[in-house]
Enzyme design. Sequence first.
Site, PDB file in Angstrom:
ATOM      1  N   TYR A  59      28.871  40.154  45.785  1.00  0.00           N
ATOM      2  CA  TYR A  59      30.258  40.714  45.868  1.00  0.00           C
ATOM      3  C   TYR A  59      30.369  41.943  46.637  1.00  0.00           C
ATOM      4  O   TYR A  59      31.420  42.413  46.886  1.00  0.00           O
ATOM      5  CB  TYR A  59      30.869  40.816  44.480  1.00  0.00           C
ATOM      6  CG  TYR A  59      30.954  39.496  43.548  1.00  0.00           C
ATOM      7  CD1 TYR A  59      30.914  38.318  44.233  1.00  0.00           C
ATOM      8  CD2 TYR A  59      31.205  39.757  42.011  1.00  0.00           C
ATOM      9  CE1 TYR A  59      30.867  37.058  43.203  1.00  0.00           C
ATOM     10  CE2 TYR A  59      31.207  38.636  41.208  1.00  0.00           C
ATOM     11  CZ  TYR A  59      31.083  37.424  41.835  1.00  0.00           C
ATOM     12  OH  TYR A  59      31.247  36.352  41.161  1.00  0.00           O
ATOM     13  N   HIS A  79      22.621  33.331  40.098  1.00  0.00           N
ATOM     14  CA  HIS A  79      24.219  32.913  40.519  1.00  0.00           C
ATOM     15  C   HIS A  79      24.327  31.316  41.068  1.00  0.00           C
ATOM     16  O   HIS A  79      25.260  31.054  40.554  1.00  0.00           O
ATOM     17  CB  HIS A  79      24.552  33.948  42.092  1.00  0.00           C
ATOM     18  CG  HIS A  79      25.954  34.117  41.914  1.00  0.00           C
ATOM     19  ND1 HIS A  79      26.319  35.200  42.807  1.00  0.00           N
ATOM     20  CD2 HIS A  79      27.168  33.513  41.664  1.00  0.00           C
ATOM     21  CE1 HIS A  79      27.716  35.108  42.593  1.00  0.00           C
ATOM     22  NE2 HIS A  79      28.302  34.368  42.043  1.00  0.00           N
TER      23      HIS A  79
END
Length: 269
Positions: A48, A106
């Site tokens: 991110y 992730h």
Amino acid sequence: MLQTTLNNGHSMPMLGLGVSGMYGADAVRAIRSALTIGYRLIDTAAMYDNEAAVGRAVRESGIGRAEIFVTTKVKDTYQGYDSTIRAFEESLNRINCGYIDLYLLHWPSRSHRREMWRAMETLHQQGRIRSIGVCNYPIPLLEEFQDYADIVPAVNQVEFSPYLYSEDLLRYCQGQGIQLQAYSPLTQGKRLDDPRLIATAIKYGKTPAQIMLRWILHHGVSAIPKSNNVRRLRENLDIFDFDLLPEDLARLDGFHEGLRIFDDPMNYI
């Protein structure tokens, strides 16, 4: 704030803030606003590109570190044991808040799942991470843990909503003591105009988003809706003063249509 106890004894808020797509000073402001309103779980990830902003917001919030639950994740490009250790070190330095509460893989790696999980276990056993878990793991990949894992994942973060009601995965995780957590719980707004959902919201004097989040929590699933709008931040948090009736829960269960915003994790098997 409603809490759940993870399989290693640590507590985690059931509702938190996802921060993908937030950057720099705007991210700091949004996260600080969320913390002021009452959020205590902040979910970020290396990919991110805002871990530093999360750390700054936490440090500047005036709230004790022990009261805030910080999650981050291994970036997909870090494959293998040593790379996973290095990814953690880099995230820890960027966040700069002393420790990470929950560290997640992730996306499932096609070829390095075992050594990456072994690295996660090493970090946990060293006391450097309080809890470890995974994202986007379907049942076949969770079943693999029986062959090589010493630690059962504390959390499996997946795409989950009334329109993607993965009931088999939920039941499996519950049976294994893995807390399921929903990202994109509001379908990124794609189903907020569903007349059936709107009718249910009117019945309870709530918004469609609040109905969806309450449905998720009723199923024992944690949720991390994303917003940087203070009004919506308050709205998403204001879901603890009502319960859905059994018939309405069942009706929302029937909204399932396999809607995915992101890639199907089964493609990684």
